[in-house]
Design an enzyme around this catalytic site. Structure first.
Site, short mmCIF file in Angstrom:
data_model
loop_
_atom_site.label_atom_id
_atom_site.label_comp_id
_atom_site.label_asym_id
_atom_site.label_seq_id
_atom_site.Cartn_x
_atom_site.Cartn_y
_atom_site.Cartn_z
N GLU A 268 103.24 -15.65 63.46
CA GLU A 268 102.06 -14.99 64.01
C GLU A 268 100.91 -14.95 63.00
O GLU A 268 101.14 -14.84 61.80
CB GLU A 268 102.40 -13.54 64.38
CG GLU A 268 103.45 -13.43 65.46
CD GLU A 268 103.85 -11.99 65.74
OE1 GLU A 268 104.21 -11.71 66.89
OE2 GLU A 268 103.80 -11.16 64.80
N LYS B 2 96.69 -11.78 58.51
CA LYS B 2 98.03 -11.88 57.94
C LYS B 2 98.79 -12.98 58.66
O LYS B 2 98.69 -13.11 59.88
CB LYS B 2 98.77 -10.54 58.09
CG LYS B 2 100.21 -10.58 57.55
CD LYS B 2 100.81 -9.19 57.38
CE LYS B 2 101.42 -8.65 58.64
NZ LYS B 2 102.21 -7.41 58.38
N THR C 10 114.13 -12.06 56.88
CA THR C 10 113.81 -12.12 58.31
C THR C 10 112.30 -12.22 58.50
O THR C 10 111.80 -12.98 59.34
CB THR C 10 114.33 -10.86 59.02
OG1 THR C 10 115.74 -10.79 58.83
CG2 THR C 10 114.03 -10.89 60.49
N ALA D 223 115.66 -2.76 54.82
CA ALA D 223 114.60 -3.00 53.84
C ALA D 223 113.50 -1.95 53.90
O ALA D 223 112.83 -1.69 52.90
CB ALA D 223 114.01 -4.40 54.04
N ASP E 279 123.42 4.56 58.86
CA ASP E 279 123.36 3.16 59.28
C ASP E 279 124.73 2.79 59.82
O ASP E 279 125.75 3.33 59.35
CB ASP E 279 122.99 2.25 58.10
CG ASP E 279 122.56 0.86 58.54
OD1 ASP E 279 121.36 0.55 58.43
OD2 ASP E 279 123.43 0.08 59.00
N GLY F 246 111.40 0.45 64.58
CA GLY F 246 112.28 -0.72 64.67
C GLY F 246 112.15 -1.51 65.96
O GLY F 246 112.57 -2.66 66.03
N GLY F 247 111.59 -0.90 66.99
CA GLY F 247 111.38 -1.65 68.24
C GLY F 247 109.99 -2.25 68.19
O GLY F 247 109.01 -1.55 68.33
N ASP F 248 109.92 -3.55 67.96
CA ASP F 248 108.59 -4.10 67.69
C ASP F 248 108.39 -5.49 68.26
O ASP F 248 107.52 -6.24 67.81
CB ASP F 248 108.33 -4.11 66.18
CG ASP F 248 109.37 -4.92 65.43
OD1 ASP F 248 110.29 -5.43 66.09
OD2 ASP F 248 109.25 -5.04 64.21
N LYS G 19 113.17 -5.75 72.34
CA LYS G 19 113.75 -5.02 71.21
C LYS G 19 113.26 -3.57 71.24
O LYS G 19 112.09 -3.29 70.97
CB LYS G 19 113.34 -5.72 69.91
CG LYS G 19 113.93 -5.13 68.64
CD LYS G 19 114.01 -6.17 67.52
CE LYS G 19 114.29 -5.57 66.17
NZ LYS G 19 113.08 -5.08 65.48
N VAL H 36 104.30 -0.54 66.19
CA VAL H 36 104.67 -1.96 66.15
C VAL H 36 103.92 -2.71 65.05
O VAL H 36 104.19 -3.89 64.80
CB VAL H 36 104.42 -2.66 67.51
CG1 VAL H 36 105.28 -2.03 68.60
CG2 VAL H 36 102.95 -2.62 67.91
#
Lengths: 353, 353
Positions: free
Chosen positions: B70, B83, B98, B153, B175, B239-241, B245, B307
């Site tokens: 992206e 970016k 990732t 991370a 976790d 985390g849902g981005d 997800k 997000v």
């Protein structure tokens, strides 16, 4: 030539090969300018031939009162490339380049950049190579004489690309500023081309089978009027490349068979912004792939209305990257964080203290 | 803090300051991590406050079977930033990140890049700072305990940003992989935070006024179910981005007041992709600018459905660039061709031979 651009030049995942302006110039000289242009033209032609594979989007532009900054991304499914390029006409009055550019080639499979490169110099080279590829398919057979109207930064690159790829032996130069013509003539002395300085556009196109227009900073200029263009020539129009900027009289367009890179972009930015949006045009890739006829006869006027497209930058990045391992003209940049455990970015940061 | 990011760090037009991963880590340590996060949060807050000035476009994504690449551009009219970021879930199985990223800040007036920077580390820092800014406006007053579910991370950066910006003194970690929790607990030892390892999500959220979910690689996961979330908490869901997800059960969303960065993007990528596209949400910038109420009462559940957005990266690039002159943690890259005469690019190339 390879279509698989993936493998890293080094085993260290954090490092990305960087081609500076100095490296790019060394690379050109190591290979030789005409060979560089010829091989680059081959890559460009190869990518035009597999045009349908590419993920094509119009450039993403950010406009301001002073100019524009654009991102031009594309992908062939194996590699991804983008170019950052600005256009600021007033820059030249402040000793800056009107257009500067850099680009990145990345591996689609991992998302990791494969190379960062300067592209101000490379864009000048690829623009000339694209023009020569188009002319190879569209110009009259045996064309030896090219007029170049507009003797700015692109002029000499055009001359050399047409010599190397199309066999041009004579260039006839004209610019409204005689100093620009003198600069180009001086630069081309010893190139093997016969260089003729012309004081008018009319004089320049005399006897030319190919007419290249590459003027700059003009608003709806008319570099060529209809009566100047005779039957059978190929026009390579590269200076009209944004909304409000054109070089040719509309009547020339109406007499020509028009070839473009990517119609949705050229309709907005090219010479054909002067025409009805439904005016028929052919796509260069279709000619190269043998799907559409290029030049059909001796009297036909062919016009390549070129504005530049992301796939051409992709081809150029791909060509440069394929030269790096053999020439070594790059430096490694510590661009990517590469912790031993991908989940432990924070630990990497703390251990650096 | 300044809103005029234009002047070059050097007088040589061809050189662009480059912040490598190593430079970025040195910069963080020179400033101090908590001070860095606090000052970065100030820049982010300042840019949210002038949100309406920004040229905002959805990110330009190139999808493949393996992941996505992206480009995220934005501009405030004086500076332009973008970016490059990839997302390749399978990378971690091959020892790669990732997500990797780099970015560029440029001068709108000239189009010249002002800085090239690594952004893998910087994105981790800015994501945490953005979360803390949102919580400052949305979390219950006097919140001291944060649960962090997902100890990858991003975990430690979240913990430190909430300590520095919001006054959190205790983090409760969980976790599904105990090794990840152990890693985060080890990294946070000595940070001044009380760290509690929890074997279940239920245990982690016990007594927490703030719940941060930052898990990875999940498809429509349910990290939090409805009965786990009591009245009065602030949920920081990062985390849902991306499409497909999410981390939270839909019923939690229906009980919460939802705050987002840029609705057109969050509707596609965030937790709210589970809701009707007309479901009401507030924009974080409106809360920061005082146009919309944040937390209204002690029983309210506030949810920041984050997000990531281009303006946050812009703020981060702007902050880093403002630190370069004083710290010197950068190198000059020969990125831009700068011929003495802008029309004589070819002459520059020939003279380099």
């Amino acid at each position: 030539m390879t279509r698989t651009p993936a493998l890293a030049l080094n085993d260290t995942l954090n490092l990305v090969p960087f081609v500076s302006v100095d490296h790019m110039m060394k690379l050109v000289h190591a290979i030789g300018l005409e060979r560089f242009l010829t091989e680059l033209a081959d890559y460009i032609e190869e990518d035009f031939r597999r045009w349908e594979l590419f993920d094509k989007t119009p450039r993403v532009a950010s406009h301001s009162a002073e100019g524009v900054i654009e991102l031009m991304p594309t992908s062939d499914g194996a590699a991804y490339g983008f170019k950052y390029v600005n256009g600021h006409p007033k820059n030249s009055r402040e000793g800056r380049q009107t257009v500067t550019a850099f680009g990145v080639l990345a591996d689609v499979a991992t998302g990791y950049p494969l190379m960062l490169s300067e592209m101000t110099m490379l864009t000048a080279l690829r623009t000339a190579a694209v023009s020569a590829v188009a002319a190879k398919h569209l110009a009259p057979k045996g064309a030896r004489v090219m007029a170049i109207i507009g003797n700015g930064a692109q002029c000499e690159f055009q001359a050399l690309a047409f010599k190397a790829v199309c066999g041009i032996d004579t260039v006839r130069l004209h610019d409204i500023d005689p100093a620009a013509t003198a600069k180009s003539a001086r630069n081309l002395a010893g190139s093997g081309l016969r260089v003729v300085r012309c004081s008018t556009p009319q004089a320049a196109i005399e006897g030319a089978q190919i007419i290249t227009t590459c003027t700059a900073d003009k608003q709806y200029a008319t570099i060529l009027t209809d009566n100047m263009v005779g039957a059978g020539v190929h026009i390579n129009a590269i200076g009209g490349d944004c909304p409000g900027k054109t070089e040719l009289h509309r009547d020339i367009l109406l007499r020509s068979d028009i070839f473009v890179e990517y119609p949705p972009q050229t309709r907005i930015e090219g010479e054909i912004q002067q025409l009805d949006p439904r005016h028929p045009v052919a796509e260069l890739w279709q000619v190269i792939a043998g799907k559409v006829a290029g030049r059909k006869g001796a009297a036909q006027i062919t016009l390549f209305d070129s504005v530049g497209f992301a796939t051409e930058d992709f081809s150029a990045l791909r060509y440069v990257r394929d030269q790096l391992a053999a020439t070594g003209h790059y430096a490694d940049l510590d661009l990517l964080a590469d912790p031993d455990d991908p989940r432990d970015l924070y630990g990497m940061l703390m251990r650096a203290a």
